[in-house]
Design an enzyme around this catalytic site. Structure first.
Site, PDB file in Angstrom:
ATOM      1  N   LYS A 100     -17.402  -0.378   6.837  1.00  0.00           N
ATOM      2  CA  LYS A 100     -17.904  -1.422   5.945  1.00  0.00           C
ATOM      3  C   LYS A 100     -19.425  -1.355   5.821  1.00  0.00           C
ATOM      4  O   LYS A 100     -19.982  -1.549   4.738  1.00  0.00           O
ATOM      5  CB  LYS A 100     -17.473  -2.794   6.473  1.00  0.00           C
ATOM      6  CG  LYS A 100     -17.702  -3.910   5.462  1.00  0.00           C
ATOM      7  CD  LYS A 100     -17.056  -5.217   5.892  1.00  0.00           C
ATOM      8  CE  LYS A 100     -17.188  -6.256   4.778  1.00  0.00           C
ATOM      9  NZ  LYS A 100     -16.582  -7.547   5.151  1.00  0.00           N
ATOM     10  N   PHE A 121     -11.181  -7.091  14.334  1.00  0.00           N
ATOM     11  CA  PHE A 121     -10.119  -7.573  13.448  1.00  0.00           C
ATOM     12  C   PHE A 121      -9.796  -6.506  12.399  1.00  0.00           C
ATOM     13  O   PHE A 121     -10.679  -5.970  11.748  1.00  0.00           O
ATOM     14  CB  PHE A 121     -10.553  -8.873  12.770  1.00  0.00           C
ATOM     15  CG  PHE A 121      -9.536  -9.392  11.799  1.00  0.00           C
ATOM     16  CD1 PHE A 121      -8.277  -9.801  12.240  1.00  0.00           C
ATOM     17  CD2 PHE A 121      -9.813  -9.440  10.434  1.00  0.00           C
ATOM     18  CE1 PHE A 121      -7.330 -10.269  11.340  1.00  0.00           C
ATOM     19  CE2 PHE A 121      -8.862  -9.900   9.536  1.00  0.00           C
ATOM     20  CZ  PHE A 121      -7.615 -10.317   9.989  1.00  0.00           C
ATOM     21  N   GLN A 122      -8.534  -6.228  12.247  1.00  0.00           N
ATOM     22  CA  GLN A 122      -8.020  -5.230  11.294  1.00  0.00           C
ATOM     23  C   GLN A 122      -8.629  -3.841  11.527  1.00  0.00           C
ATOM     24  O   GLN A 122      -8.863  -3.095  10.586  1.00  0.00           O
ATOM     25  CB  GLN A 122      -8.228  -5.680   9.839  1.00  0.00           C
ATOM     26  CG  GLN A 122      -7.312  -6.856   9.483  1.00  0.00           C
ATOM     27  CD  GLN A 122      -7.218  -7.128   7.993  1.00  0.00           C
ATOM     28  OE1 GLN A 122      -8.139  -6.874   7.233  1.00  0.00           O
ATOM     29  NE2 GLN A 122      -6.069  -7.643   7.573  1.00  0.00           N
ATOM     30  N   GLU A 167       0.810  -1.226   0.000  1.00  0.00           N
ATOM     31  CA  GLU A 167       0.000   0.000   0.000  1.00  0.00           C
ATOM     32  C   GLU A 167       0.840   1.270   0.000  1.00  0.00           C
ATOM     33  O   GLU A 167       0.396   2.312  -0.481  1.00  0.00           O
ATOM     34  CB  GLU A 167      -0.964   0.004   1.188  1.00  0.00           C
ATOM     35  CG  GLU A 167      -2.101  -1.009   1.085  1.00  0.00           C
ATOM     36  CD  GLU A 167      -1.738  -2.365   1.668  1.00  0.00           C
ATOM     37  OE1 GLU A 167      -0.528  -2.603   1.928  1.00  0.00           O
ATOM     38  OE2 GLU A 167      -2.642  -3.195   1.862  1.00  0.00           O
ATOM     39  N   MET A 216      24.304   8.782   0.917  1.00  0.00           N
ATOM     40  CA  MET A 216      24.249  10.046   1.646  1.00  0.00           C
ATOM     41  C   MET A 216      24.567   9.824   3.123  1.00  0.00           C
ATOM     42  O   MET A 216      25.210  10.663   3.764  1.00  0.00           O
ATOM     43  CB  MET A 216      22.877  10.710   1.485  1.00  0.00           C
ATOM     44  CG  MET A 216      22.819  12.138   1.980  1.00  0.00           C
ATOM     45  SD  MET A 216      24.023  13.217   1.164  1.00  0.00           S
ATOM     46  CE  MET A 216      23.040  13.912  -0.165  1.00  0.00           C
TER      47      MET A 216
END
Lengths: 627, 207
Positions: A169, A119-120, A57, A529
């Site tokens: 949802k 959940f999640q 993502e 760097m």
């Protein structure tokens, strides 16, 4: 769906989301499905939106960001709840720090279980509160369309930025009547502090009139505002040289006689000296970042400062200014230019008549075509370009022998330097007449600074780079977004061996989407760097900076991407041409000098004039010295 | 120095977090923050008092404006606004106190002087309610302490501020307003301070 304006069809929340996105002109979305967002993905095939499946993502957020930077439009990414949403965070913060218009859609657990550690479930609006311009939690289907439309307005208006919309949802699954027009947000209310007062404009003009050594500092705002022509007209009218920030590169063509190039930590010495010696700084759409100012206590002590800036909270934040003109840069300059013509009739006539309004009807996203083009001017116009005021001659004299020791001006000594590679990529594009049709997307580190120094950008939005946040791993996914936004352009990824490995999984996305992206991996075996700072500031204690890399060409091959190794300078240009003309993804691994150093460099805490200059004798350059 | 901001914000969940988070990010301590309904529907009114350097007022105000939930922001100085606070004080006033049961009548007297009201009288304690400027509340608390009364609990609402209406220049001068010119525009809402480089900080330290 969005065309049904007179009837209000009843749609599910998921359908309303897509219909609203389509109504807002979205054609491409970068995302990754998961449990809570499945209703949205279930509805996706019914809508004319191309979904690009990412591999992580974070890539989705960077792609939406790259899309926005290359096109000027809003980029859209989406992810499921919980880990999907948290993986967006780095990308959202990257967009926030660089003021990129972006919409992140995340799914949330059902509103009935919000706050129960379902959940999640993660509080993504809480997490992203400080890294978004605004965010929303939507729990009802009927709120989706107005919220998403408002999100677009917020993302684009004023100082742009990312907006996150978190949709539960059950809101996705519930049904509600949909009417795109009725969901329009109230007209944008300009910021009450967004006013360039006429008295301030008079003050600015007076400061300019008194100035002998004025200097324009051109930032990202020049590009964001589409004010390239106004800035150039302003500069030419008053014969003011222009220094650019990293994100301002491209707005002013490098070839323009008044263009000095990049300022700041790795800016050329004469650019920084010019800032320190100027008696007037005109900061156009820039925010005096610490990478640009060095030590504030010694920054531009001789200069009065005029700050034209859209965000009032940037005024006097880092540098105290004498006059602040708050507003959109293009609008403010349009106000300033006619007054200047009245006041300064004794000066040279401007090349672009200021009384003639600029064509503001050009399409956004097509900014490069309206950019300044020296070649389109007649010889007489070109010879009239101001090149020799005493101040310009003084800046020119400050160059001294700096360019002599510049790596690109030294003969081939058998070593391959990253600077060579980047400069040759630019020269190859120029030779092919593609320099205005090329977008360079860099990662973060030494190569990024060499890109800024040695790739001579002539048009806006030809450089996509993470400036404010300095996000390693940005280049590859952002290039995917840029290529999707500009399918006809040549897109080059320039990344180091370290940053490239952070998001290399997106190679697979390139193949799945058949995107002809060219990739230059600058491999020096170090986090360059970090190594440079360790060399200079930590007594060469190379703690955790050497990095082992896979054979990147073989990695590309595993993705069915063509590739080549380059070890010699003579191989650079032919291989670059081969990559560019293949019209397929192509990866070149450049094996460059391992312990190279980006010069000049202002050490942290030092003043802008206290830079480490290029060495006149480099042990790596003994061949050149012998000649 | 102390700054007092009045912010009109949307009345929605999460708004307080956004405002508070702004101060947290700037590492500025909020001295007091009151939120309540305002004269506008769906709009809450916040009075935020914070301790911050003088020059940071503009940045705080501009940052508050930047929040999408903000409808309006004003920074008010003491002389141009009425600033009030409500305070409840529970004082021990039982037989074990220095003056025994006569301490009650002494507390009543103090309360009278400070225009505080007795809102609860229990065998062991008295609760006082007082509205006023912060300095007046501090005064009552200090006098109670110095008279050796045990303060059991103090609950203060924090300051609420409202700009004064249009006054004549004599009134303004008496209030100590340096911009005491009788033009209505710079009273209701000074327009000059919208431009930050012209921003003049007229706020004065609380006594």
């Amino acid at each position: 769906m969005s065309n049904q304006t007179n009837t209000n069809p009843t749609l599910t929340g998921a359908e309303i989301l897509w219909a609203t996105l389509v109504g807002e002109g979205v054609e491409t979305v970068f995302g990754y499905p998961g449990g809570a967002i499945l209703p949205i993905y279930d509805a996706l095939p019914k809508f004319p939106v191309h979904h690009i499946l990412v591999r992580h993502e974070q890539g989705a957020a960077h792609m939406a960001d790259g899309f926005a930077r290359a096109s000027g439009k809003v980029g859209v990414c989406m992810a499921t709840s919980g880990p999907g949403a948290t993986n967006l965070v780095t990308g959202i913060a990257t967009a926030m720090l660089d003021s990129i218009p972006m919409i992140a859609i995340t799914a949330q657990v059902s509103s009935k279980v919000l706050g129960s550690d379902a959940f999640q479930e993660v509080d993504i609006t809480g997490i992203t509160l400080p890294i978004t311009k605004h965010n929303f939690l939507v729990t009802r289907a009927e709120d989706i369309a107005p919220t998403v439309r408002l999100a677009f307005q917020i993302a684009l208006s004023g100082r742009p930025g990312p907006v996150l919309v978190d949709i539960t949802k059950d809101a996705q699954q519930a049904s509600a009547p949909f009417n795109f027009e009725a969901a329009a947000p109230p007209a944008f209310r300009p910021h009450p502090m967004l006013r360039a007062e006429s008295s301030s404009i008079q003050q600015a003009i007076e400061l300019l009139r008194q100035s002998k050594k004025p200097l324009i500092l051109a930032g990202h705002g020049v590009i964001q505002s589409g004010a390239e022509r106004e800035v150039i007209a302003f500069a030419e009218h008053n014969q003011i040289p222009i220094a650019s920030t990293l994100l301002g590169l491209g707005a002013i063509p490098t070839q323009h006689p008044l263009s000095l190039g990049m300022m700041g930590m790795h800016g050329e010495s004469w650019v920084n000296h010019a800032i320190q010696q100027a008696d007037l700084l005109l900061a156009f759409g820039m925010r005096f970042d610490d990478r640009v100012t060095g030590n504030l206590a010694s920054y531009a002590q001789n200069a009065k400062k005029i700050h034209i800036e859209i965000d009032p909270s940037e005024i006097n934040k880092n540098v105290k200014v004498d006059v602040a003109l708050i507003g959109d840069l293009k609008e403010v300059l349009t106000l300033l230019l006619p007054s200047l013509q009245e006041k300064a009739s004794e000066r040279l006539q401007p090349l672009v008549p200021v009384s003639q309004p600029f064509d503001s009807s050009s399409q956004p996203g097509n900014l490069s075509s309206q950019s300044f083009d020296l070649s389109s001017r007649s010889e007489a116009e070109r010879s009239a370009l101001p090149t020799s005021t005493p101040w310009l001659r003084e800046i020119s004299a400050m160059k001294g022998d700096a360019t002599v020791h510049d790596i690109i001006n030294l003969p081939d000594n058998g070593h391959l330097y990253a600077a060579h590679v980047i400069h040759d990529i630019w020269r190859e594009a120029v030779a092919a007449g593609r320099e205005k049709e090329t977008i360079i997307v860099t990662d973060v580190g030494q190569h990024q600074m060499w890109e800024a120094q040695y790739y001579k950008h002539d048009v806006s939005r030809s450089l996509v780079t993470s400036g404010g946040l300095g996000t390693m791993g940005f280049a590859l996914p952002a290039a995917i977004g840029a290529q999707v936004a500009c399918p006809d352009k040549d897109v080059w990824v320039i990344a180091g061996d370290g940053g490239f490995q952070m998001t290399a999984a997106e190679l697979s996305t390139i193949v799945q989407e058949k995107l002809p992206i060219n990739i230059a991996v600058i491999n020096n075996g170090y986090l360059g760097m970090v190594r440079q700072w360790q060399e200079n500031l930590y007594d060469k204690n190379y703690s955790a900076s050497p990095i082992l890399s896979p054979n990147f060409v073989k990695l590309a091959d595993a993705h069915d991407i063509n590739g080549a190794h380059v070890n010699l300078r003579s191989e650079v240009t032919p291989t670059v041409t081969r990559a560019r003309t293949s019209r397929q993804p192509f990866l070149i691994e450049f094996h460059v000098e391992k312990e190279d150093f980006v010069y000049p460099m202002i050490p942290p805490g030092a003043g802008l004039h206290e830079m480490i200059r290029r060495p006149t004798k480099d042990p790596l350059l003994e061949t050149a010295e012998d000649e | 120095m102390l700054h007092t901001f009045v912010a009109l914000v949307q009345d929605k969940p999460g708004v307080l977090t956004r405002v508070a988070s702004l101060f947290r990010r700037l590492s500025i301590n909020i001295v007091s923050l009151t939120v309540g309904e305002s004269e506008r529907a769906d709009t809450s009114r916040m009075t935020i008092v914070c301790e911050a350097p003088e020059h940071s007022a503009h940045r705080i105000r501009a940052s508050l404006y930047k929040l999408e939930i903000t409808v309006d922001v004003d920074e008010v100085g003491r002389s141009e606004a009425v600033i009030r606070e409500l305070c409840l004080i529970k004082v021990s006033a039982g037989p074990q106190e220095p003056n025994g049961l006569s301490s009650r009548s002494q507390i009543f007297e103090l309360a009278n002087v400070f225009r505080a009201r007795v809102v609860d009288l229990a065998p062991e304690s008295i609760m006082l309610e007082m509205t006023g400027s912060s300095s007046k509340i501090e005064g009552l608390i200090q006098v109670l302490r110095e008279s050796n009364y045990t303060i059991l609990e103090v609950s203060r609402t924090g300051r609420m501020a409202m700009r004064r209406g249009h006054h004549t220049s004599r009134v303004l001068k008496a209030l100590g307003n340096p911009n005491a010119t009788p033009t209505p525009s710079n009273l209701a809402k000074p327009t000059t301070d919208l431009i930050p480089n012209e921003f003049e900080d007229v706020h004065e330290e609380e006594e």
